[in-house]
Design an enzyme around this catalytic site. Structure first.
Site, mmCIF file in Angstrom:
data_model
loop_
_atom_site.group_PDB
_atom_site.id
_atom_site.type_symbol
_atom_site.label_atom_id
_atom_site.label_comp_id
_atom_site.label_asym_id
_atom_site.label_seq_id
_atom_site.Cartn_x
_atom_site.Cartn_y
_atom_site.Cartn_z
ATOM 1 N N THR A 117 2.274 -3.367 2.279
ATOM 2 C CA THR A 117 1.055 -4.101 1.931
ATOM 3 C C THR A 117 1.281 -5.606 1.923
ATOM 4 O O THR A 117 2.384 -6.096 1.633
ATOM 5 C CB THR A 117 0.567 -3.673 0.534
ATOM 6 O OG1 THR A 117 -0.518 -4.507 0.126
ATOM 7 C CG2 THR A 117 1.675 -3.793 -0.505
ATOM 8 N N TYR A 142 1.871 -3.133 -8.178
ATOM 9 C CA TYR A 142 1.640 -2.505 -6.871
ATOM 10 C C TYR A 142 2.448 -3.201 -5.787
ATOM 11 O O TYR A 142 3.195 -2.563 -5.028
ATOM 12 C CB TYR A 142 0.149 -2.547 -6.528
ATOM 13 C CG TYR A 142 -0.159 -2.186 -5.099
ATOM 14 C CD1 TYR A 142 0.210 -0.951 -4.576
ATOM 15 C CD2 TYR A 142 -0.812 -3.088 -4.259
ATOM 16 C CE1 TYR A 142 -0.074 -0.624 -3.250
ATOM 17 C CE2 TYR A 142 -1.102 -2.775 -2.951
ATOM 18 C CZ TYR A 142 -0.725 -1.541 -2.449
ATOM 19 O OH TYR A 142 -1.000 -1.230 -1.131
#
Length: 344
Positions: A117, A142
Site C-alpha cells: 500500500t 495499517y
C-alpha cells in the site's frame, strides 16, 4: 501449474481471479470470508474456506494443488480502524503473512506477489509524485503492518530460492467493466464507493474528513487507480517473476491526483444528481496528498494502464452499485418465496 489467490473472495481478489482465468491460469482461492463473499469467486476457481495463516490448511492446499505462485491479498485495510485496533492489524497483516511465507518456503513455492500500500509512505511533502526510493514514513498501524511484511519478503528472498513483487497500491476504485465483480463490502470506507452509494440513495450523505489541508481546495488528494488496471499489474508481475525477474517493489497508480471534492463532483457529474455532503475534522493517519510515480511498474513490468479516467472509474463503480441493488432485491424476494412455500 496453479496460482493461489489469498483473499480471492474480496474486492481486488475477486477481480484477480477473473483476470487469471481469462489468461488461462489454473486458480486456487483461499478466503475466510470475513469481508469477502463466496458468490464473488468465479466458479472455475477451486475454493478453500479458511485463513491464510492456518498452517495445517496451507499444507493441505499445497499438497492438493501444483502451485508455483501466490498472490496475497488477504488482510485488513482500513486506516482509522488500524489506529483503534493496532494489534489486530499486526496479527492479520504481518503475523499471518509471516506464516504464509514460511509455508510457501517449506513447500518450495518460488514466486510471490504481495498486496502492499501507499500508506507505507505517509506524508512525503518534498516527494511529489512519490517514488519507491523515498524513505517510508507510515502514519498508521495499517501502513506499518504492510511495511513490516515487505521487510519479511526482502529477507526471505535473500535467504531462500524465492522471489517477489510487492505492489504498493494507491487508491483502488471502480469495477470490472464486464460486470462480473466489484466492491461489495458492507460498510466499505472507499471514497468512490461511498459516494456512489450516496448518489443512489443508499446513504443519507457523505462525510469529508478535513478541509484545511495544504492542497488546492483544502481536502485530501489521492491517486485513484481502476481495479482492472491494478490486476493487470499483478498479471505482469507474475509473468515477470516466472521469467526470472529479480525481486522488486513498485507503485501502482497513475501519477495524477484528485481531491476529495473533485471526486464528489465527478460522481455527481456522472450520476447526474446531487447528494448531501457533511464536513468533519481530519482523521488520524490521513496524509494531505499522496500521488504515485508509476515509472518502475511501467518500465520493469511492462505495465500499461488502459482505464486512466476518473469519470470512467466512477461509471463502472456506479454500474456495480446498481447491480448490487438489483441482486439484493432478487435475494430478498427469493427468500420471501422460499419462506412462503416452506412448511413448518
Amino acid at each position: 501449474m496453479a496460482v493461489l489467490v489469498t483473499g480471492g473472495a474480496g474486492y481486488i481478489g475477486s477481480h484477480m481471479v477473473w483476470a487469471l482465468l481469462d489468461a488461462g491460469e489454473d486458480v486456487v482461492v483461499l478466503d475466510r470470508l470475513s469481508t469477502g463473499f463466496r458468490w464473488a469467486v468465479a466458479p472455475e476457481a477451486r475454493f478453500y474456506m479458511g485463513d491464510a495463516g492456518d498452517e495445517t490448511l496451507l499444507q493441505q492446499v499445497f499438497a492438493e494443488n501444483d502451485i508455483d505462485a501466490i498472490i496475497h491479498f488477504a488482510g485488513s485495510v482500513v486506516v482509522p480502524e488500524s489506529i483503534v485496533h493496532p494489534l489486530e492489524y499486526y496479527e492479520n497483516n504481518t503475523s499471518k503473512t509471516r506464516m504464509l511465507l514460511a509455508a510457501a518456503v517449506k513447500a518450495g513455492i518460488p514466486h510471490f506477489v504481495f498486496s502492499s500500500t501507499a500508506a507505507v509512505y505517509g506524508t512525503q511533502e518534498s516527494a511529489v509524485p512519490v517514488r519507491e526510493s523515498v524513505t517510508p514514513r507510515p502514519e498508521s498501524p495499517y501502513g506499518v503492518s504492510k511495511l513490516m511484511s515487505e521487510m519479511m519478503l526482502r529477507d526471505t528472498a535473500q535467504a531462500h530460492a524465492f522471489s517477489y513483487v510487492a505492489l504498493r497500491y494507491f487508491n483502488v476504485a471502480g469495477a470490472d467493466p464486464k460486470g462480473r465483480a466489484g466492491q461489495s463490502t458492507v460498510g466499505a470506507t472507499h471514497l468512490i464507493k461511498v459516494a456512489c452509494e450516496a448518489a443512489l440513495g443508499r446513504r443519507a450523505s457523505i462525510d469529508v474528513y478535513g478541509t484545511d489541508y495544504n492542497t488546492p481546495d483544502g481536502t485530501g488528494v489521492r491517486d485513484y487507480i481502476h481495479v482492472s488496471d491494478l490486476v493487470e499489474a499483478h498479471l505482469r508481475a507474475l509473468a515477470y517473476l516466472r521469467q526470472g525477474g529479480v525481486s522488486l517493489t513498485a507503485n501502482c497508480g497513475y501519477g495524477q491526483g484528485y481531491s476529495v471534492l473533485q471526486v464528489l463532483q465527478a460522481v455527481m457529474r456522472v450520476h447526474g444528481g446531487r447528494f448531501g455532503v457533511r464536513y468533519a475534522p481530519r482523521r488520524a493517519g490521513d496524509p494531505a496528498s499522496i500521488v504515485a510515480d508509476p515509472s518502475l511498474a511501467r518500465e520493469a513490468l511492462g505495465w500499461v494502464p488502459s482505464h486512466d479516467d476518473l469519470d470512467g472509474i466512477v461509471r463502472n463503480a456506479l454500474d456495480w452499485e446498481e447491480h448490487l441493488a438489483r441482486k439484493n432485491s432478487y435475494d430478498i424476494e427469493s427468500m420471501h418465496q422460499m419462506l412462503a412455500s416452506a412448511r413448518f
